[in-house]
Design an enzyme around this catalytic site. Structure first.
Site, PDB file in Angstrom:
ATOM      1  N   ARG A 162      -7.393  -0.889   2.738  1.00 30.65           N
ATOM      2  CA  ARG A 162      -7.894   0.261   1.986  1.00 30.65           C
ATOM      3  C   ARG A 162      -8.046  -0.131   0.513  1.00 30.65           C
ATOM      4  O   ARG A 162      -7.059  -0.305  -0.194  1.00 30.65           O
ATOM      5  CB  ARG A 162      -6.946   1.455   2.114  1.00 30.65           C
ATOM      6  CG  ARG A 162      -7.399   2.666   1.289  1.00 30.65           C
ATOM      7  CD  ARG A 162      -6.764   3.975   1.715  1.00 30.65           C
ATOM      8  NE  ARG A 162      -5.353   4.072   1.401  1.00 30.65           N
ATOM      9  CZ  ARG A 162      -4.627   5.195   1.530  1.00 30.65           C
ATOM     10  NH1 ARG A 162      -5.205   6.303   1.989  1.00 30.65           N
ATOM     11  NH2 ARG A 162      -3.337   5.211   1.245  1.00 30.65           N
ATOM     12  N   ASP A 445       3.980   8.787  -1.501  1.00 34.04           N
ATOM     13  CA  ASP A 445       3.015   7.941  -2.199  1.00 34.04           C
ATOM     14  C   ASP A 445       2.253   8.821  -3.175  1.00 34.04           C
ATOM     15  O   ASP A 445       2.625   9.966  -3.442  1.00 34.04           O
ATOM     16  CB  ASP A 445       2.101   7.197  -1.228  1.00 34.04           C
ATOM     17  CG  ASP A 445       1.165   8.109  -0.439  1.00 34.04           C
ATOM     18  OD1 ASP A 445       1.099   9.334  -0.733  1.00 34.04           O
ATOM     19  OD2 ASP A 445       0.482   7.616   0.472  1.00 34.04           O
TER      20      ASP A 445
END
Length: 531
Positions: A162, A445
């Site tokens: 990603r 996160d």
């Protein structure tokens, strides 16, 4: 300062970095920036214009001029063999030890993350590319401070990467005195160094694409893919990409996003945490859109269930994989009773996804891989996926996607304290180079931190009242912040507290949670504080 291939490097060239930052690799990055940088800027401006229209009272809806795509009979190209079964994918940063553990976890795939789970220090970003190259070569090892040796097992997970979203820059790399887009830097380096290696091993360059807000942003990625494949003499369609549907605007363009990437598409993912943040961000000034405690915004509340149902139905109609959301639990090895209860909740969540038609799911910790794998293996009766299962029963329109007001739950003092504590602690971890952090037995996160700080902002904006009658104000938030940070300081000790850059952490937290206007992404102002 170093200049190579018309690219100016402002980050230090540490040992090994020259193996990644080669002239040819940087020339590909430069070519991508010259070709696509202007379009990226135009699309970010289009995001700002949409936000202004929403603020002026416009509502999101399906696009009238793309109706033919939504109603058309078309399918995406099939994925390669090593992407047919995606029952469970584990995610995490590109740190060396974590990369080895994730690849050895027993998951079908590992999404190596340069984005939300990775604090974008210069060292983290460049070392991440070295780690992934070594992982593909099978030479990656790590020696722990405790004497433990880590290396790849015989059957590692399929690698997916990603890159950063379109909104983020890489300020250590300049072209024409301007920072290059982080997305093109991450993609370009990885593709240049790793695509040929992956193909030689019978796999391919597979990606996750974050934070998209429109099919035009997907079209830009598709053009980037074509350009890069042509530049390296690789057949078009070799790249495969799964798009995270983690913004509310993108939920109205799922068909169109798949269509733009149809030769390169590997499906869609229900990026649940950023989706909640996006819902807050799209309607910051509308009192009817105020959400309760983040713990109450589950996948079964009306607007979240509508989005996940539509995603599964859309993917299977187009022959694309539907990937479920993150299980962020960090299992406890000390409290067996609490652990069993938490694992039961994970199991129920994954069973819900199987029932909705999903082909696989995400976990944040290796100990969750067996639970998720068992659920999908049993639910799919051993089949690699359930692409043949059509969800013709799903009827989701704009009203259902926008039904935030029906979200049940309360705004509580404990909810406020959780948001404050998690938001503060995560920013502290991020500033010290950790983009994924275990807080209160959950893997947090940037996406979960975004929910925390934007929810606080929303409650202040609308004068939300807690169950005990207190109004959420900046002064109350600062009081709670004082109390919660005192608890953190006491629990971690003075040295760890000082190492966590508490003054800067608090400055950033107040900047993104208490400002008069809602900051678009906390990582943009926070990036100014990183090395």
């Amino acid at each position: 300062m170093t200049t190579m291939s018309n690219v100016e490097l402002r980050g230090a060239i540490e040992p090994g970095f020259d193996e990644v930052l080669t002239p040819d690799a940087l020339e590909l990055v430069a070519a991508l920036v010259r070709e696509f940088g202007p379009r990226r800027g135009e699309l970010l401006e289009a995001r700002a214009r949409r936000r202004a229209r929403l603020a002026a009272g416009e509502m999101l809806d399906f696009l009238p001029h793309t109706r033919e795509i939504r109603e058309g009979d078309w399918r995406v190209a099939p994925v390669p063999g090593d992407m047919q079964q995606r029952w469970v994918e584990i995610t995490g940063p590109t740190e060396r030890k974590m990369t080895i553990n994730a690849l050895n976890s027993g998951a079908d795939g590992f999404m190596a993350d340069f984005e939300d789970a990775n604090a974008p220090t210069w060292r983290n970003m460049v070392e991440g590319h070295l780690n992934l190259r070594d992982a593909i070569e099978g030479t990656i090892t790590y020696e722990g401070s405790d004497g433990r040796h880590y290396e790849l097992g015989e059957d590692p997970a399929t690698l997916l990467v990603r890159p950063r979203g379109w909104h983020l820059d890489e300020r250590h790399v300049l072209l024409g005195s301007q920072p290059v887009p982080g997305a093109l830097f991450d993609f370009g380096l990885y593709f240049f160094h790793c695509a040929p290696r992956l193909l030689a091993k019978g796999s391919g360059p597979y990606f996750y694409l974050p934070k998209l807000e429109s099919h035009l942003e997907a079209r830009l990625w598709n053009d980037v893919f074509c350009f890069a494949q042509d530049a390296l003499g690789i057949d078009r369609g070799t790249i495969k990409a799964t798009v995270l549907i983690e913004t509310l605007p993108a939920a109205f363009e799922m068909d169109e996003i798949l269509y733009e990437l149809r030769d390169h598409s590997a499906g869609l993912n229900a990026g649940r945490w950023d989706y909640i943040f996006s819902a807050i961000k799209c309607f910051p000034d509308r009192p009817e859109m105020v959400l309760p405690d983040r713990g109450d915004v589950t996948m079964t509340v009306p607007f979240m269930r509508a989005y996940t149902e539509l995603l599964a139905a859309t993917c299977h109609r187009r022959g694309a994989h539907a990937m479920g959301g993150m299980a962020a639990l960090i299992p406890s090895r000390k409290d067996e009773q609490a652990n069993a209860k938490a694992l039961d909740a994970v199991r129920a969540d994954k069973e819900r996804e199987v029932g909705q038609g999903y082909d696989g799911t995400w976990v944040a910790h290796p100990d969750l891989v067996p639970v998720a794998r068992e659920v999908f293996e049993q639910g799919l009766s051993g089949a690699s996926n359930q692409l043949s299962r059509q969800r013709d029963d799903v009827q989701v329109g704009a009203a259902e996607l926008l039904d935030l007001s029906s979200t049940p739950g309360k705004i509580t003092e404990q909810g406020l304290r959780t948001d404050v504590s998690v938001g503060f602690q995560y920013i502290s971890f991020w500033l010290t180079g950790r983009g994924a952090a275990g807080i209160n037995s959950m893997m947090e996160d940037a996406a979960t931190a975004e929910i925390s700080r934007s929810q606080i902002w929303q409650w202040i904006r609308h004068g939300a009242k807690l169950e005990d009658g207190q109004t959420v104000t900046p002064d109350l938030v600062r009081q709670v912040l004082d109390e919660e940070t005192a608890k953190v300081r006491e629990s971690v000790g003075e040295q760890v507290w000082r190492d966590g850059r508490p003054s800067e952490t608090r400055e950033i937290f107040e900047r993104v949670a208490l400002a008069p206007e809602l900051t678009e992404f906390l990582t943009i102002p926070a990036y100014e504080y990183l090395d």
